[in-house]
Design an enzyme around this catalytic site. Structure first.
Site, PDB file in Angstrom:
ATOM      1  N   GLY A 211       0.824  -1.198   0.000  1.00  0.00           N
ATOM      2  CA  GLY A 211       0.000   0.000   0.000  1.00  0.00           C
ATOM      3  C   GLY A 211       0.862   1.253   0.000  1.00  0.00           C
ATOM      4  N   SER A 212       0.395   2.278   0.689  1.00  0.00           N
ATOM      5  CA  SER A 212       1.072   3.578   0.642  1.00  0.00           C
ATOM      6  C   SER A 212       2.452   3.581   1.262  1.00  0.00           C
ATOM      7  CB  SER A 212       0.201   4.635   1.323  1.00  0.00           C
ATOM      8  OG  SER A 212      -0.973   4.873   0.571  1.00  0.00           O
TER       9      SER A 212
END
Length: 481
Positions: free
Chosen positions: A217-218
């Site tokens: 993810g981020s």
């Protein structure tokens, strides 16, 4: 010589030749195969009848051999078992061994080449042969903090010393009790084995370094930001676009700017600095940035951090990867840690450690030292550089941006009073109707104390709410403000 005597001599010669050939075959050619055969009881008793050296953490043995009143001679026991099981592994008379028990079996059993002269000394002095002691790099306080903070949730936590690569914590949850598999009661061992393998939570997997890898993810935006700085075309203050939504190139798919479907732009007139984009975790900013950098630049940076490399610490680590032959839309989603990007928590801890070590990534290592029973040091940890993904100046920019994430962004739950803490949260989508995985990747430092950490909680939701507080506990166990 008459004919009957010649026949007798011929038969005896043939029998002698067959005896010589078979003896040579079984004692020389087939010896390794026969010794490795699980049905060879003599080999089994010889293997498990040896006194194995202890596995030690901060002076406390977490795996030892005790005398047993049975044909095996010694019983391996673990204390505390489950907290260290993904690292120590188990030593079973039924299912063999895993973890450090397997990776350093020759050392623990005393059969390693490096222990040859020690074995000779034992023989000449009449002492019973003993395996070497393996001292791990783990910090007991950090390990316990990670174990307690995960509290049985599915996930993993890894902490590293950024300057040496020493693994300070490695927790995978849920775990298992290795004593159940080390028992000499074969029936109970088989029952435990069946239960563990049928458990849908996969307690035998070491999620920190293998198993089914995770989309970051981020948290992967740290790699993209580092790649942008190293390209020479960006600084922390460079203005980059960050619209509320962005239609992916050559695709009908539309990317929202924030996890959960948020469509607010990153700044006035749909732009912000690179530092603000990281602080706010702007999806569109990093997707567009990744496309601008290109697959070759991004892949080169990832590889310099250790992606794609087969690491042995001495446990085998599954390589982290990004997709191959990416089109623009795939590159965009890769740049926010989705599509085919898959990582181990160890790899992400290495990423964080690189920024805390002036841009140099160190080889992770789990063994602090190997010592004989008379405390002679056979080997000791020697720090090894794995690569340098970015310059010291760019690493300083990354630390500054990561501190902004913790002080005024999504990573506030990882803050420690009086300590420099930098990091990045992640909320990684991974399946239809599944709650996202929760990530925090970061570092803490105060004077000469440093720690890098990566935490993932499966289906934990927002990294800011679930993974960041766990990371705080682990970092605080090492950094004493």
């Amino acid at each position: 010589m008459n004919r009957p005597l010649r026949h007798v001599w011929l038969v005896i010669s043939v029998l002698f030749l067959l005896l010589f050939t078979s003896t040579t075959y079984f004692q020389v050619i087939a010896t390794d195969r026969l010794n490795a055969n699980g049905h060879n009881a003599r080999t089994l008793y010889n293997e498990y009848g040896r006194h194995r050296g202890p596995i030690v953490v901060d002076g406390h043995p977490v795996a030892i051999s005790r005398s047993s009143d049975d044909t095996y001679g010694y019983l391996r026991s673990y204390d505390p078992g489950a907290m260290y099981a993904p690292v120590t592994g188990y030593y079973s008379v039924v299912y063999g061994f895993t973890g450090i028990e397997r990776a350093l079996n020759d050392t623990l059993s005393g059969a390693a080449d490096a222990l040859f002269y020690h074995r000779i000394s034992d023989i000449l002095s009449g002492r019973q042969g003993r395996g070497a002691t393996v001292e791990l790099t783990l910090d007991a306080a950090a390990q316990e903090a990670a174990w307690d903070a995960l509290d049985g949730r599915r996930g993993a936590a890894v902490a590293l010393d950024p300057e040496t690569g020493a693994v300070l914590a490695m927790v995978s949850a849920p775990s298992y009790d290795p004593n159940r598999l080390a028992s000499h009661d074969r029936e109970s061992v088989r029952q435990a084995w069946q239960e563990l393998n049928e458990d849908p939570d996969r307690p035998l997997s070491n999620r920190a370094i293998g198993g089914d890898l995770y989309p970051p993810g981020s948290a992967f935006k740290l790699v993209v930001a580092a790649s942008a700085l190293e390209s020479g075309r960006y600084t922390a203050e460079s203005e980059i676009p960050g619209p509320g939504t962005w239609q992916l190139p050559n695709s009908t798919a539309v990317m929202n700017n924030h996890a959960g479907g948020g469509t607010e732009p990153c700044g006035p007139e749909d732009t912000s600095t690179l530092a603000d984009a990281l602080r706010q975790s702007c999806n569109t900013s990093f997707a567009m940035l990744g496309v601008d950098l290109g697959e070759e630049q991004l892949r080169e940076t990832a590889q310099e951090f250790g992606f794609g490399q087969h690491l042995t610490i001495p446990l085998s680590v599954t390589p982290s990867t990004i997709g191959q032959d990416l089109d623009a839309a795939q590159l965009a989603t890769t740049s926010i840690g989705q599509y085919e990007t898959r990582v181990t928590p160890l790899q992400m801890a290495m990423v964080a450690g690189t920024f805390a070590n002036d841009g140099v990534v160190m080889q992770p290592q789990l063994v602090q030292a190997v010592r004989t029973s008379d405390l002679t040091t056979v080997s000791a940890l020697t720090p090894k550089e794995l690569g340098q993904p970015l310059t010291a100046a760019n690493a300083a920019q990354m630390r500054q941006m990561m501190v902004g994430v913790v002080e005024d962004g999504t990573g506030g739950a990882a803050a420690i009073d009086g300590v420099e803490v930098g990091g990045k949260t992640g909320t990684a989508e991974w399946g239809e109707d599944r709650r996202a995985h929760s990530w925090f990747v970061g570092y803490a430092q105060q004077e000469d104390q440093k720690i890098a950490v990566a935490v993932v909680v499966e289906e934990g939701g927002y990294g800011s709410r679930t993974a960041a507080p766990i990371a705080q506990d682990v970092m605080e166990a090492v950094i004493q403000p």
